[in-house]
Structures are given as C-alpha cells and as structure tokens.
Design an enzyme around this catalytic site. Structure first.
Site, PDB file in Angstrom:
ATOM      1  N   GLY A  47      -0.214  38.208   6.995  1.00  0.00           N
ATOM      2  CA  GLY A  47      -0.705  37.020   6.294  1.00  0.00           C
ATOM      3  C   GLY A  47      -1.167  35.996   7.314  1.00  0.00           C
ATOM      4  CD  GLN A  52      -0.211  31.004  10.354  1.00  0.00           C
ATOM      5  OE1 GLN A  52      -0.505  31.558   9.311  1.00  0.00           O
ATOM      6  NE2 GLN A  52       0.647  31.525  11.206  1.00  0.00           N
ATOM      7  CB  CYS A  95       5.855  32.706  11.709  1.00  0.00           C
ATOM      8  SG  CYS A  95       4.463  31.574  11.484  1.00  0.00           S
ATOM      9  CG  LEU A  96       0.918  36.236  13.054  1.00  0.00           C
ATOM     10  CD1 LEU A  96      -0.478  36.461  12.484  1.00  0.00           C
ATOM     11  CD2 LEU A  96       1.319  37.382  13.976  1.00  0.00           C
ATOM     12  CG  HIS A 137       5.788  32.894   5.844  1.00  0.00           C
ATOM     13  ND1 HIS A 137       6.814  33.065   6.749  1.00  0.00           N
ATOM     14  CD2 HIS A 137       4.683  32.606   6.598  1.00  0.00           C
ATOM     15  CE1 HIS A 137       6.348  32.875   7.979  1.00  0.00           C
ATOM     16  NE2 HIS A 137       5.056  32.601   7.915  1.00  0.00           N
ATOM     17  CD  GLU A 138       1.035  33.438   5.535  1.00  0.00           C
ATOM     18  OE1 GLU A 138       0.509  32.479   6.099  1.00  0.00           O
ATOM     19  OE2 GLU A 138       1.656  34.327   6.159  1.00  0.00           O
ATOM     20  CG  HIS A 141       1.917  28.589   7.544  1.00  0.00           C
ATOM     21  ND1 HIS A 141       2.343  28.102   8.757  1.00  0.00           N
ATOM     22  CD2 HIS A 141       2.216  29.913   7.552  1.00  0.00           C
ATOM     23  CE1 HIS A 141       2.881  29.092   9.466  1.00  0.00           C
ATOM     24  NE2 HIS A 141       2.821  30.200   8.755  1.00  0.00           N
TER      25      HIS A 141
HETATM   26  O1  K1U Z   1       2.173  33.895  10.690  1.00  0.00           O
HETATM   27  C1  K1U Z   1       2.162  34.258   9.531  1.00  0.00           C
HETATM   28  O2  K1U Z   1       2.219  33.470   8.615  1.00  0.00           O
HETATM   29  C2  K1U Z   1       2.061  35.733   9.267  1.00  0.00           C
HETATM   30  C3  K1U Z   1       3.401  36.426   9.109  1.00  0.00           C
HETATM   31  C4  K1U Z   1       3.629  36.649   7.643  1.00  0.00           C
HETATM   32  C5  K1U Z   1       5.015  36.981   7.216  1.00  0.00           C
HETATM   33  C6  K1U Z   1       5.736  38.018   7.780  1.00  0.00           C
HETATM   34  C7  K1U Z   1       7.006  38.317   7.336  1.00  0.00           C
HETATM   35  C8  K1U Z   1       7.560  37.597   6.315  1.00  0.00           C
HETATM   36  C9  K1U Z   1       6.856  36.554   5.770  1.00  0.00           C
HETATM   37  C10 K1U Z   1       5.571  36.264   6.206  1.00  0.00           C
HETATM   38  C11 K1U Z   1       3.305  37.743   9.862  1.00  0.00           C
HETATM   39  O3  K1U Z   1       2.478  38.539   9.593  1.00  0.00           O
HETATM   40  S1  K1U Z   1       4.474  38.053  11.109  1.00  0.00           S
HETATM   41  C12 K1U Z   1       4.062  39.711  11.665  1.00  0.00           C
HETATM   42  C13 K1U Z   1       4.463  40.772  10.703  1.00  0.00           C
HETATM   43  O4  K1U Z   1       5.210  40.544   9.785  1.00  0.00           O
HETATM   44  C14 K1U Z   1       3.943  42.153  10.882  1.00  0.00           C
HETATM   45  C15 K1U Z   1       3.147  42.500  11.938  1.00  0.00           C
HETATM   46  C16 K1U Z   1       2.681  43.802  12.073  1.00  0.00           C
HETATM   47  C17 K1U Z   1       3.017  44.756  11.153  1.00  0.00           C
HETATM   48  C18 K1U Z   1       3.821  44.427  10.100  1.00  0.00           C
HETATM   49  C19 K1U Z   1       4.286  43.123   9.948  1.00  0.00           C
HETATM   50 ZN    ZN Z   2       3.697  31.948   9.355  1.00  0.00          ZN
END
Ligand code: K1U
Ligand code: ZN
Length: 171
Positions: A47, A52, A95-96, A137-138, A141
């Site tokens: 997401g 971001q 979260c990225l 979560h998004e 943000h």
């Molecule tokens: O930064 C963000 O908002 C994105 C975040 C979204 C998220 C992940 C987990 C729970 C709630 C919201 C991410 O994408 S973190 C990376 C991630 O989860 C992932 C990366 C590669 C493969 C699978 C998952």
């Molecule tokens: Zn995030």
C-alpha cells in the site's frame, strides 16, 4: 510513470493532514496514482498513501495479490470509512516510511468503505482481513498518523531513535 522517493519518519510532512481531491478525478490524479503504484511495487510494499511521496492529497494505492498471483492494483480517491466493526484484531504492521520496524496494531476487523476509483466512479465495499488492516493503515497516513503512533510511548520513542540513528549512519 516514475519511481518517486518515499519520505521517512520523522519527516514533518508525514504528520500533515492530506486534502481531499476536489471535483473529478483527472488525468493528473491518474498520473500521480501511476507513479504511486510504481513506487509501491519497487519498494516493495502492499500500500502507499500520496503523502508518502510528498503529495498531500487523499489518494491511496494498494495491491494485495500474492507473489505468484497476477497484479491486482486498487486505487482510492477520497476514501471514507462509513462503518467499522466492534471486533478488533491485531496484525503485525510495517510501513515504508518507518523502515525495519514492525509491531502489532489492533484495529477494527471489518470496515465498510466509500471511495472513488481510478475512473472517478464511486465504489462502496466491505474490507476484511489484510484489506481491512491495510486500508486503515493507509487512511491513517491521510490524517498524518503513523502505525507507531498506535504503540506505547516507549515503543514509539525507541522506533524513532532507531530511525534517526539509521539516518545518521547513512549521512
Ligand atoms: O508504507 C505503507 O503504508 C505500506 C505498508 C502497508 C502495510 C503493511 C502491513 C500492514 C499494514 C499496512 C507496506 O507495504 S510495508 C511492506 C509490506 O508489508 C510488504 C512488503 C513486501 C511484500 C509483502 C508485504
Ligand atoms: Zn505506512
């Protein structure tokens, strides 16, 4: 399409409230969504909210497809949660914008959403499981809230210290 840099906490821009898209979804919004999706796939993540990549607009992209499944991008413009369940569930979030930090956050297990899609059509939909976790979560943000804001003060401060230390080592 372009891969754009992702803001990392404690960048103050991540704490601002994003503005609604006024009127119709335009080609400019679609170009932003294309860049967001490419940035999210590259990271990689599941997401991404526009803020971001430094754009304070109420726009989110997401793709919850598994590694061996075809891509399934979703686009959300001006999303609203119109109902949330009393039942809550924990999920270990990442979260990225908060790299290398993961912790459990409890959120409503099931929500009902309303949003505009890539074509500007209004959609109403139920979200469960990872979809419910990710959209909440998004949407946080969009309000300037990070998942670490749901943790105890001790955990949040530890996470922020770790991020600042990592940034200092990079510089
Ligand atoms: O930064 C963000 O908002 C994105 C975040 C979204 C998220 C992940 C987990 C729970 C709630 C919201 C991410 O994408 S973190 C990376 C991630 O989860 C992932 C990366 C590669 C493969 C699978 C998952
Ligand atoms: Zn995030």
């Amino acid at each position: 399409m372009a891969i754009r840099p992702i803001l990392v906490a404690p960048d103050a821009r991540l704490k601002q409230k994003s503005k609604p898209v006024e009127g119709a979804v335009t080609d400019e919004h679609r170009r932003l969504m294309d860049d967001m999706l490419e940035t999210m796939y590259d990271a990689p993540g599941i997401g991404l909210a526009a803020i971001q990549i430094g754009e304070p607009l109420r726009i989110i992209v997401m793709d919850l497809a598994g590694k061996d499944e075809p891509k399934a991008p979703r686009y959300f413009v001006n999303p609203e949660i119109v109902w949330k369940s009393d039942e809550v569930k924990p999920y270990e979030e990442g979260c990225l914008s908060v790299p290398d930090i993961y912790d459990d956050v409890e959120r409503p297990a099931h929500v009902k959403l309303r949003y505009m899609n890539y074509n500007g059509e209004t959609v109403e939909e139920d979200a469960h499981d990872l979809y419910a976790v990710c959209i909440q979560h998004e949407m946080d943000h969009l309000e300037g809230v990070l998942f670490i804001d749901h943790l105890s003060r001790l955990k949040r401060e530890t996470a922020l210290r770790k991020l600042k230390k990592a940034r200092a080592l990079e510089a």
